[in-house]
Design an enzyme around this catalytic site. Structure first.
Site, PDB file in Angstrom:
ATOM      1  N   ASP A 197      -7.901   5.794  -2.898  1.00  7.33           N
ATOM      2  CA  ASP A 197      -7.087   4.663  -2.460  1.00  7.33           C
ATOM      3  C   ASP A 197      -6.537   3.939  -3.692  1.00  7.33           C
ATOM      4  OD1 ASP A 197      -5.840   2.591  -1.231  1.00  7.33           O
ATOM      5  OD2 ASP A 197      -7.545   2.001   0.011  1.00  7.33           O
ATOM      6  N   CYS A 205       0.818  -1.220   0.000  1.00  5.53           N
ATOM      7  CA  CYS A 205       0.000   0.000   0.000  1.00  5.53           C
ATOM      8  C   CYS A 205       0.848   1.264   0.000  1.00  5.53           C
ATOM      9  CB  CYS A 205      -0.955  -0.015   1.190  1.00  5.53           C
ATOM     10  SG  CYS A 205      -0.130  -0.081   2.803  1.00  5.53           S
ATOM     11  N   HIS A 224      -2.518   0.608   6.896  1.00  6.28           N
ATOM     12  CA  HIS A 224      -2.769   0.929   5.491  1.00  6.28           C
ATOM     13  C   HIS A 224      -2.383   2.382   5.225  1.00  6.28           C
ATOM     14  CE1 HIS A 224      -4.461   0.130   1.593  1.00  6.28           C
ATOM     15  NE2 HIS A 224      -5.341   1.123   1.682  1.00  6.28           N
TER      16      HIS A 224
END
Length: 675
Positions: free
Chosen positions: A477, A417, A461
């Site tokens: 995202d 991520c 994250h």
């Protein structure tokens, strides 16, 4: 001068050392090593004094020991107004007391100090294992206190039994005081040294940081909702915002970190709230991080004391989170905000900042995208489409060199991520769109039995936010474009083969162990909700449920009625024969013999000695003479010679006595004597 009868015997010393070791053992991992060795040396010195091989240290030696200890504390700790040095000072005093442990008065003082050392266990942890160990420490210290009475009381079984009875008798009073005594601020609110390593998300991000967190299944957050629960795709728990990039490392930048004096809104009225009610209301229990930042959904607002809000939609605490901390949050979706603040010049420059050099291919591509598309939303869609077509989500991304963004975008195209979020924000800034990296947690495991969301460290994250004039800051995202199952179903689903593969005991692969782990977490959650977070508000609510209305009269009745009942029960227990239960077994057996003799017509007179009683039995009941003589002899050996075999023989004699046969033989003689 100390009297000889007040000197400490061997059993008393052993109990004192056992109590000291018990209360100091949990601190061995956090105290400096020299304090542990110092305590062991003081114990060894005191043992040598008992053996007659050494004398008690003189005044000069004691002064030298105190000076060395103080110097060691100064060198070991950076600041004094903190918990760790205060606990260490208490442990040093506890250890040095052994150098003058001479009389029972010194023993009582040392053991009373042991209770304080045992209480410091909860300064650092308030978990169930620590609570159980605290009870064990209290049992051992109380047993050591009872052992100071000497003789029979120093036996392990006797001392531990008395300790357990005393603590059991005090438990009702403890529960009563726990409910009614006014709740004060916890001792662990005092600052701690920040030198220890913190767990969880750091104040900066480099490639590989979140991959490291993915290997930990330790709890990070527990979140209980009052009302609707957000869908998995909306469970973004933001904690940090990274606005500065030096070419490889993302950090918060100047004016963002509250530790550097960044502005924080501590007065709740300064932040205007939207007229539309909050969509989500929830309570977060956060594990200790040793940092000030808290975690919540976007646009948070908290009324919890000591919690403030930053300009970039985050929550921070006035002091670092050294232990589990619970706070209430209300969150508004950004779509419900009518007024959107403009992006100032300083904030625009901050969120467009890039190093002067580095990553030339990414810069060139971003400039081309800016020329092809008119707004930031279109540029963002083009970058996300590029991620979706060519990239792979993995927990084992290859290492990146100096131009990390170029190597990731046009080389490896494999990442976690932080790779996607960092490269995406770089591209948007290079294209002239204000953007920033947001770090926190995403997702969580829903626990049906207790109805709360369990967020673990592997849920860490990183995502992005971009600024558009029409919508303000909005979440983007990039990981969702590559691996949507990571956002929808969690890390275990997105990286099933790589998930926790380096773990020594991969519990997620064993359903039974995984259920047991979840059950243990539910127990911890209930423990924290019921005991650890029992504050003044919880106390008031409990008393209102019990009393209806909290008034001085009702509160006094609530205290006095249980006390009166307990006192009556204690007096009844003493009257019923509680004292007799404290007699030695040999004496209890002999009293049983006397009662049986009274039943056959030969009662024992007041003050009559056992041998005189046996001789009178031989005169008045000759057939019982042999039995009385044997019982008396066994009793004298058991009571006065401390002979265990005689005590067992006394028990056998009473069991062999046929009372019915005795009565049959004695009754005719009694009738003849009366005639």
């Amino acid at each position: 001068m100390t009297r000889p009868d007040s000197l400490l015997p061997r059993e008393s010393l052993l109990w004192i050392f056992a109590a000291q070791f018990t209360v100091l053992l949990p601190h061995f991992t956090r105290l400096p090593l020299w304090i542990i060795f110092g305590w062991a040396l003081a114990v060894l010195w005191r043992v040598e004094v008992y053996r007659g091989r050494r004398e008690f240290p003189g005044r000069l030696v004691k002064l030298l020991a105190v000076s060395v200890a103080l110097l060691g504390l100064v060198l070991s700790y950076r600041r004094w107004f903190a918990l760790e040095p205060m606990v260490a000072l208490l442990a040093v005093s506890f250890a040095l007391k052994n150098l003058e442990l001479l009389s029972r008065r010194d023993a009582f003082l040392s053991l009373l100090l042991a209770y304080f050392v045992a209480a410091t266990l909860f300064v650092f942890e308030q978990t169930i294992p620590y609570a159980l160990y605290g009870v064990l420490a209290a049992v051992v210290v109380t047993a050591a206190l009872s052992a100071q009475l000497g003789g029979f009381s120093a036996r392990p079984r006797r001392a531990l039994g008395l300790s357990l009875r005393l603590l059991a008798q005090s438990a009702p009073l403890m529960l009563l005081l726990f409910m009614v005594i006014p709740r004060l601020g916890p001792l662990w609110a005092v600052p701690q040294n920040s030198g220890g390593a913190s767990t969880g998300i750091s104040d900066s991000m480099t490639p590989g940081d979140f991959t490291r967190l993915s290997k930990s299944d330790q709890p990070a957050l527990r979140i209980a909702f009052d009302g609707p629960v957000p869908a998995p795709e909306q469970r973004y728990w933001r904690g940090l915002v990274y606005s500065h990039f030096d070419g490889r490392r993302w950090s918060q930048g100047f004016g963002v970190d509250p530790r550097e004096g960044a502005p924080v809104s501590w007065r709740k009225t300064e932040n205007p709230l939207p007229e539309v009610g909050p969509r989500y209301r929830y309570r977060v229990i956060q594990e200790p991080t040793r940092n000030q930042w808290l975690f919540a959904m976007a646009r948070p607002h908290s009324e919890t004391r000591g919690v403030g809000e930053t300009r970039d939609d985050r929550l921070v605490r006035s002091v670092p989170v050294y232990s589990r901390f619970a706070y209430d949050v209300r969150s508004w979706p950004r779509s419900s905000l009518v007024q959107r603040p403009e992006l100032g010049d300083f904030e625009r420059r901050r969120n467009l900042q890039l190093p002067a050099e580095g990553n030339p291919r990414a810069r060139a591509w971003a400039q081309n995208l800016a020329q092809e598309h008119q707004d930031g939303a279109a540029i963002s869609a083009a970058v996300l489409e590029f991620f979706h077509r060519r990239f792979t989500y993995t927990l084992k991304p290859p290492a990146l060199g100096q131009d990390s963004v170029d190597e990731f975008l046009f080389g490896s195209q494999q990442g976690f991520c932080e790779h996607f979020a960092g490269s995406y924000v770089f591209m948007m800034r290079a294209a002239g769109v204000p953007a920033r990296v947001v770090a926190g947690y995403q997702g969580g495991e829903w626990v049906d039995q207790e109805e709360y969301l369990l967020v673990r460290q592997y849920d860490a994250h990183a995502w992005a936010e971009i600024w558009t004039p029409s919508r303000g800051w909005q979440r983007v995202d990039p990981t969702a474009a590559v691996s949507p199952e990571r956002i929808r179903d969690g890390l275990q689903s997105a990286a099933a083969e790589e998930f926790m593969e380096d773990s020594l005991l991969p519990l997620h692969r064993f359903s039974l162990l995984n259920r047991l782990r979840l059950q243990w977490d539910m127990i911890n959650y209930r423990w924290y909700q019921t005991v650890v977070s029992f504050d003044s508000d919880s106390q008031q609510n409990l008393l209102k449920r019990l009393l209806g209305e909290v008034s001085p009269l009702r509160l006094a009745a609530f205290l006095l009625i249980p006390a009166a009942i307990g006192l009556c029960l204690l007096l009844l227990w003493l009257w019923w024969g509680g004292r007799g239960q404290q007699l030695p077994r040999a004496q209890r057996l002999y009293l049983k013999f006397c009662r049986r003799m009274a039943g056959v017509g030969v009662p024992r007179r007041s003050g009559e000695a056992p041998r005189d009683y046996a001789r009178r039995i031989a005169t008045e009941a000759p057939r019982l003479a042999a039995m009385a003589s044997a019982v008396t002899a066994a009793y004298e050996r058991a009571a006065y010679a401390d002979d265990p075999s005689a005590e067992r023989q006394l028990g056998r004699l009473l069991r062999q006595w046929r009372l019915g046969a005795m009565l049959a033989n004695v009754a005719p003689r009694r009738h003849q004597a009366q005639a």
